[in-house]
Design an enzyme around this catalytic site. Structure first.
Site, short mmCIF file in Angstrom:
data_model
loop_
_atom_site.label_atom_id
_atom_site.label_comp_id
_atom_site.label_asym_id
_atom_site.label_seq_id
_atom_site.Cartn_x
_atom_site.Cartn_y
_atom_site.Cartn_z
N ASN A 102 -28.56 -6.58 16.74
CA ASN A 102 -29.42 -5.68 15.97
C ASN A 102 -29.25 -5.95 14.48
O ASN A 102 -28.49 -6.83 14.09
CB ASN A 102 -29.10 -4.22 16.33
N ASP A 131 -26.44 -1.01 22.77
CA ASP A 131 -26.32 -0.05 23.87
C ASP A 131 -26.21 -0.75 25.22
O ASP A 131 -25.59 -0.23 26.14
CB ASP A 131 -27.53 0.89 23.88
N PRO A 184 -19.98 0.26 26.97
CA PRO A 184 -19.16 1.47 26.81
C PRO A 184 -19.46 2.13 25.47
O PRO A 184 -19.77 1.44 24.50
CB PRO A 184 -17.73 0.93 26.83
N ASP A 185 -19.39 3.45 25.42
CA ASP A 185 -19.55 4.16 24.14
C ASP A 185 -18.16 4.32 23.54
O ASP A 185 -17.35 5.14 23.99
CB ASP A 185 -20.23 5.52 24.37
N ILE A 186 -17.88 3.49 22.55
CA ILE A 186 -16.52 3.41 21.96
C ILE A 186 -16.14 4.75 21.34
O ILE A 186 -15.06 5.29 21.57
CB ILE A 186 -16.47 2.29 20.89
N PHE A 210 -21.87 7.95 13.17
CA PHE A 210 -23.12 7.80 12.44
C PHE A 210 -24.27 7.98 13.42
O PHE A 210 -24.13 7.69 14.61
CB PHE A 210 -23.21 6.41 11.78
N LYS A 223 -20.63 13.96 21.88
CA LYS A 223 -19.54 12.99 21.71
C LYS A 223 -18.24 13.66 21.24
O LYS A 223 -17.27 12.98 20.93
CB LYS A 223 -19.95 11.88 20.74
O1 C5P Z 1 -25.39 7.23 20.66
P1 C5P Z 1 -25.63 6.52 19.39
O2 C5P Z 1 -25.62 5.01 19.55
O3 C5P Z 1 -26.80 6.96 18.58
O4 C5P Z 1 -24.36 6.92 18.51
C1 C5P Z 1 -24.09 6.35 17.29
C2 C5P Z 1 -22.63 6.49 16.95
O5 C5P Z 1 -21.81 6.13 18.06
C3 C5P Z 1 -22.24 5.54 15.87
O6 C5P Z 1 -21.19 6.14 15.15
C4 C5P Z 1 -21.78 4.30 16.63
O7 C5P Z 1 -20.90 3.51 15.88
C5 C5P Z 1 -21.12 4.91 17.84
N1 C5P Z 1 -21.27 4.12 19.06
C6 C5P Z 1 -20.16 3.55 19.66
N2 C5P Z 1 -20.30 2.84 20.83
C7 C5P Z 1 -21.50 2.68 21.39
C8 C5P Z 1 -22.64 3.24 20.81
C9 C5P Z 1 -22.48 3.95 19.63
O8 C5P Z 1 -19.06 3.68 19.13
N3 C5P Z 1 -21.62 1.98 22.50
#
Ligand code: C5P
Length: 407
Positions: free
Chosen positions: A216, A286, A312-314, A330, A348
């Protein structure tokens, strides 16, 4: 220098290594104590050939530590505890040998072990013969040391007459100047001194094959500006960065990663080493291809389908840990910015969401400017459009206030 207690409450581990300048460290100890610091002197065997531990004990009011394997001293405060006790470790004088040891990461005596185990800033005041200082090996060690850990400060050496009769660079910086520099080091407003901050930044790349990936538009500028702003207020900062084309700020440790999974692992690793505040600025992909081909995919059919799986959502994972750091996320949105950000805050389990409208071309992705809204459980506050470095300073102030409130 002001005669007040400018270093009151500061704990200084003063390491004295074996050079003729060791005698000046007695005066340095006296000056630090006069400024209200607590000083724990550590001496190497070489240092004791130049000055006695008794001198430092008398001046600092604490027995000198000189051995890694002294059961009685270790009973009082173990060497790892000692490494963590200090707000700073100052090696003065630091001989060529001491610098080489630190660069090599040796841990075969008390001094090198505490330097390796420390979490606080390390300051090195070199003192040696001018030829030893000028030797390419010593120069390479100093350069390498600062490449390995840019937060290490090297103060000096000064130039002038040397004990051996030579003239040139290699004299230890005078005790009064070292003391003044320490006062300056602590007195700049550094509310996050001793705290660790982990910042994710940039995009991630999700491999399709060895030459293609999904990614991206993130430039990493916001995350890098935040890392610098946190470092400026005294935090030890680890930047877990996806591929970007901007320089790493001075004093910030970086862990370069490519994919979301690598960013996750590096972030968790950084957390294990201690983390008070976690800020996720990265634009993590994503989804990633379900499989990455080992060889370049050849074109054949008129269309192709790539199966994607969720990454994974870190941030969610870290905010959901048993004892999470203060987590800030963010939110890049193109509509209903505040409402979506509020949902993100709750979903979150974050302490703060910094939301921006990425549909605007004058701010956000790849721009040097940003305009954001800060969202916490108590408050919604819109900040004016600012350059990313200026905005980072403002955001850090808000994050510190929130973090301190949450303690
Ligand atoms: O859910 P979304 O992508 O909009 O959330 C954005 C926030 O979550 C940002 O702070 C981004 O760095 C973090 N994030 C993450 N891991 C992901 C997706 C988003 O840490 N896979």
């Amino acid at each position: 220098m002001a005669s007040g207690a400018e270093l009151a409450g500061k704990r200084i581990v003063l390491v004295v290594t074996g050079g003729i300048a060791a005698y000046k460290s007695a005066e340095l100890t006296r000056l630090l104590i006069k400024q209200g610091a607590e000083v724990q002197v550590v001496m190497t065997e070489g240092a004791k050939a130049f000055i006695t531990p008794m001198t430092f004990q008398a001046l600092s009011g604490k027995p000198v530590r000189d051995s890694l394997l002294d059961p009685a001293a270790e009973m009082g405060m173990g060497h790892i505890e000692l490494a963590r006790w200090g707000d700073v470790i100052l090696v003065a004088p630091a001989t060529a040998d001491a610098i080489a040891k630190v660069t090599a990461g040796l841990a075969d005596d008390l001094f090198s072990t505490i330097v390796l185990a420390r979490r606080c800033p390390l300051i090195i005041a070199p003192a040696m013969n001018q030829a030893m200082w000028a030797n390419p090996v010593t120069q390479a060690n100093v350069t390498r040391l600062q490449q390995l850990d840019p937060s290490i400060l090297v103060w000096g050496p000064d130039e002038g007459d040397q004990a051996c009769g030579d003239v040139g660079p290699g004299r230890m910086v005078e005790p009064l100047v070292l003391c003044e520099s320490l006062v300056a080091h602590f007195c700049v407003d550094k509310p996050l001194s001793g705290k660790r901050v982990v910042v994710t930044a940039g995009p991630t790349r999700e491999r399709i094959d060895p030459v293609r990936y999904i990614s991206n538009d993130s430039s990493g500028k916001m995350g890098y500006s935040l890392a610098k702003a946190f470092s400026d207020v005294g935090a030890e900062v680890v930047l877990v960065s996806g591929p970007v084309a901007i320089p790493v700020p001075q004093g910030v440790k970086v862990s370069q990663v490519e994919s979301a999974e690598e960013m996750r692992l590096s972030s968790l690793q950084a957390l294990e080493e201690g983390c008070d505040i976690f800020v996720a600025t990265a634009a993590v992909a994503d989804y990633r291809p379900a499989t990455a081909a080992d060889q370049k995919v050849k074109k054949s059919a008129d269309s192709m389908t790539i199966e994607l799986v969720r990454n994974p959502d870190i941030l969610s994972e870290i905010a959901g840990l048993k004892n999470p750091p203060y987590c800030v996320g963010f939110a890049a949105e193109t509509q209903d910015v505040v409402a979506y950000a509020q949902q993100k805050l709750a979903r979150k389990k974050l302490k703060m969401v910094i939301a921006n409208d990425v549909s605007r071309s004058d701010i956000g992705f790849n721009s040097d400017h940003n305009a954001v809204t800060l969202i916490t459980n108590e408050n919604v506050e819109t900040l004016p459009r600012l350059s990313k470095p200026a905005l980072a300073d403002v955001l850090v102030k808000h994050i510190i206030a929130g973090y301190q409130k949450a303690l």
